[in-house]
Motif scaffolding. Structure first.
Motif, PDB file in Angstrom:
ATOM      1  N   MET A 142      52.008  53.974  32.093  1.00 27.50           N
ATOM      2  CA  MET A 142      51.351  52.979  32.914  1.00 27.50           C
ATOM      3  C   MET A 142      52.271  51.764  33.013  1.00 27.50           C
ATOM      4  SD  MET A 142      47.766  50.931  32.251  1.00 27.50           S
ATOM      5  CE  MET A 142      46.776  52.346  32.540  1.00 27.50           C
ATOM      6  N   PRO A 143      52.447  51.254  34.211  1.00 26.45           N
ATOM      7  CA  PRO A 143      53.298  50.070  34.373  1.00 26.45           C
ATOM      8  C   PRO A 143      52.752  48.874  33.591  1.00 26.45           C
ATOM      9  CG  PRO A 143      52.772  51.048  36.507  1.00 26.45           C
ATOM     10  CD  PRO A 143      51.941  51.745  35.486  1.00 26.45           C
ATOM     11  N   ARG A 144      53.664  48.069  33.120  1.00 26.06           N
ATOM     12  CA  ARG A 144      53.285  46.911  32.302  1.00 26.06           C
ATOM     13  C   ARG A 144      52.382  45.953  33.074  1.00 26.06           C
ATOM     14  NH1 ARG A 144      56.238  41.964  30.262  1.00 26.06           N
ATOM     15  NH2 ARG A 144      55.197  41.546  28.290  1.00 26.06           N
ATOM     16  N   SER A 145      52.605  45.787  34.374  1.00 30.40           N
ATOM     17  CA  SER A 145      51.782  44.864  35.150  1.00 30.40           C
ATOM     18  C   SER A 145      50.329  45.329  35.195  1.00 30.40           C
ATOM     19  CB  SER A 145      52.335  44.715  36.565  1.00 30.40           C
ATOM     20  OG  SER A 145      52.301  45.939  37.257  1.00 30.40           O
ATOM     21  N   LYS A 146      50.097  46.623  35.311  1.00 30.89           N
ATOM     22  CA  LYS A 146      48.724  47.138  35.326  1.00 30.89           C
ATOM     23  C   LYS A 146      48.082  47.024  33.953  1.00 30.89           C
ATOM     24  CE  LYS A 146      49.156  49.972  39.326  1.00 30.89           C
ATOM     25  NZ  LYS A 146      48.851  51.183  40.022  1.00 30.89           N
ATOM     26  N   LEU A 147      48.856  47.229  32.920  1.00 26.22           N
ATOM     27  CA  LEU A 147      48.343  47.061  31.560  1.00 26.22           C
ATOM     28  C   LEU A 147      47.912  45.611  31.339  1.00 26.22           C
ATOM     29  CD1 LEU A 147      47.839  48.319  28.792  1.00 26.22           C
ATOM     30  CD2 LEU A 147      50.185  47.711  28.192  1.00 26.22           C
ATOM     31  N   LEU A 148      48.680  44.675  31.849  1.00 27.23           N
ATOM     32  CA  LEU A 148      48.325  43.258  31.705  1.00 27.23           C
ATOM     33  C   LEU A 148      47.056  42.916  32.493  1.00 27.23           C
ATOM     34  CD1 LEU A 148      51.890  41.714  31.784  1.00 27.23           C
ATOM     35  CD2 LEU A 148      50.262  41.568  29.896  1.00 27.23           C
ATOM     36  N   ILE A 149      46.824  43.581  33.605  1.00 26.63           N
ATOM     37  CA  ILE A 149      45.587  43.370  34.360  1.00 26.63           C
ATOM     38  C   ILE A 149      44.397  43.864  33.541  1.00 26.63           C
ATOM     39  CG2 ILE A 149      44.284  44.077  36.406  1.00 26.63           C
ATOM     40  CD1 ILE A 149      47.018  44.083  37.901  1.00 26.63           C
ATOM     41  N   ILE A 150      44.544  44.990  32.872  1.00 26.55           N
ATOM     42  CA  ILE A 150      43.476  45.509  32.014  1.00 26.55           C
ATOM     43  C   ILE A 150      43.227  44.545  30.855  1.00 26.55           C
ATOM     44  CG2 ILE A 150      42.870  47.385  30.419  1.00 26.55           C
ATOM     45  CD1 ILE A 150      44.399  49.261  32.383  1.00 26.55           C
ATOM     46  N   VAL A 151      44.285  44.023  30.265  1.00 29.04           N
ATOM     47  CA  VAL A 151      44.141  43.043  29.183  1.00 29.04           C
ATOM     48  C   VAL A 151      43.438  41.793  29.694  1.00 29.04           C
ATOM     49  CG1 VAL A 151      45.441  41.525  27.629  1.00 29.04           C
ATOM     50  CG2 VAL A 151      46.089  43.925  27.862  1.00 29.04           C
ATOM     51  N   PHE A 152      43.743  41.380  30.921  1.00 25.32           N
ATOM     52  CA  PHE A 152      43.103  40.211  31.541  1.00 25.32           C
ATOM     53  C   PHE A 152      41.587  40.405  31.598  1.00 25.32           C
ATOM     54  CE2 PHE A 152      41.590  37.918  35.292  1.00 25.32           C
ATOM     55  CZ  PHE A 152      42.148  36.659  35.124  1.00 25.32           C
ATOM     56  N   VAL A 153      41.144  41.552  32.118  1.00 25.50           N
ATOM     57  CA  VAL A 153      39.705  41.825  32.234  1.00 25.50           C
ATOM     58  C   VAL A 153      39.083  41.954  30.844  1.00 25.50           C
ATOM     59  CG1 VAL A 153      37.977  43.449  33.095  1.00 25.50           C
ATOM     60  CG2 VAL A 153      39.973  42.901  34.497  1.00 25.50           C
ATOM     61  N   ALA A 154      39.756  42.650  29.952  1.00 24.67           N
ATOM     62  CA  ALA A 154      39.231  42.833  28.597  1.00 24.67           C
ATOM     63  C   ALA A 154      39.103  41.510  27.853  1.00 24.67           C
ATOM     64  CB  ALA A 154      40.127  43.791  27.822  1.00 24.67           C
ATOM     65  N   SER A 155      39.997  40.566  28.123  1.00 24.47           N
ATOM     66  CA  SER A 155      39.916  39.267  27.448  1.00 24.47           C
ATOM     67  C   SER A 155      38.644  38.522  27.843  1.00 24.47           C
ATOM     68  CB  SER A 155      41.155  38.417  27.760  1.00 24.47           C
ATOM     69  OG  SER A 155      41.114  37.912  29.078  1.00 24.47           O
ATOM     70  N   PHE A 156      38.200  38.688  29.084  1.00 25.76           N
ATOM     71  CA  PHE A 156      36.947  38.065  29.510  1.00 25.76           C
ATOM     72  C   PHE A 156      35.767  38.702  28.779  1.00 25.76           C
ATOM     73  CE2 PHE A 156      39.355  36.196  32.908  1.00 25.76           C
ATOM     74  CZ  PHE A 156      38.648  35.060  33.244  1.00 25.76           C
ATOM     75  N   ALA A 157      35.780  40.021  28.659  1.00 21.35           N
ATOM     76  CA  ALA A 157      34.703  40.710  27.953  1.00 21.35           C
ATOM     77  C   ALA A 157      34.661  40.280  26.491  1.00 21.35           C
ATOM     78  CB  ALA A 157      34.879  42.219  28.070  1.00 21.35           C
ATOM     79  N   LEU A 158      35.799  40.223  25.856  1.00 19.94           N
ATOM     80  CA  LEU A 158      35.869  39.817  24.456  1.00 19.94           C
ATOM     81  C   LEU A 158      35.432  38.370  24.281  1.00 19.94           C
ATOM     82  CD1 LEU A 158      36.649  40.605  21.583  1.00 19.94           C
ATOM     83  CD2 LEU A 158      38.980  39.847  22.105  1.00 19.94           C
TER      84      LEU A 158
END
Length: 119
Positions: free
Chosen positions: A1-17
């Motif tokens: 998975m490209p790093r940019s897409k992984l960072l987008i997932i981390v972005f959304v997950a950070s809001f949930a956390l």
């Protein structure tokens, strides 16, 4: 998975956390979590901008990464417009807006779920 897409997932997950943590903790501590989350978002957006230009093998537009980190609402669309053909940029901006909506929804749902569980 490209790093940019992984960072987008981390972005959304950070809001949930963040929503989950803020719902469980007291109001005073939740303010600190809010500040820490804001700093984390700045780092994530900065890193996303750098990863996006690296994956596209293009030189980073001057100031794009900094603007993405400091003011993502303006920086991300500006970066997309500066690094893509205008039609692709508009589609990417709509997708970015969708990511923002998903992030806010994740925050609200986990905030509510955390309050429901802690009662």
């Amino acid at each position: 998975m490209p790093r940019s897409k992984l960072l987008i997932i981390v972005f959304v997950a950070s809001f949930a956390l963040s929503g989950l943590i803020e719902s469980v903790l007291s109001a005073e501590v939740a303010e600190s979590v809010f500040l820490i989350h804001g700093i984390a978002l700045a780092v994530i957006c900065f890193a996303w901008c750098k990863a996006d230009t690296a994956e596209r093998n293009i030189p980073a537009p001057v100031g794009s990464a900094l603007l993405c980190g400091v003011l993502p609402v303006v920086g991300v669309p500006a970066h997309l417009l500066r690094t893509r053909e205008w039609r692709k940029a508009l589609i990417a901006i709509v997708k970015a807006f969708g990511v923002l909506v998903m992030s806010i929804l994740a925050y609200v749902l986990t905030l509510y779920a955390g309050e429901f569980v802690s009662v």
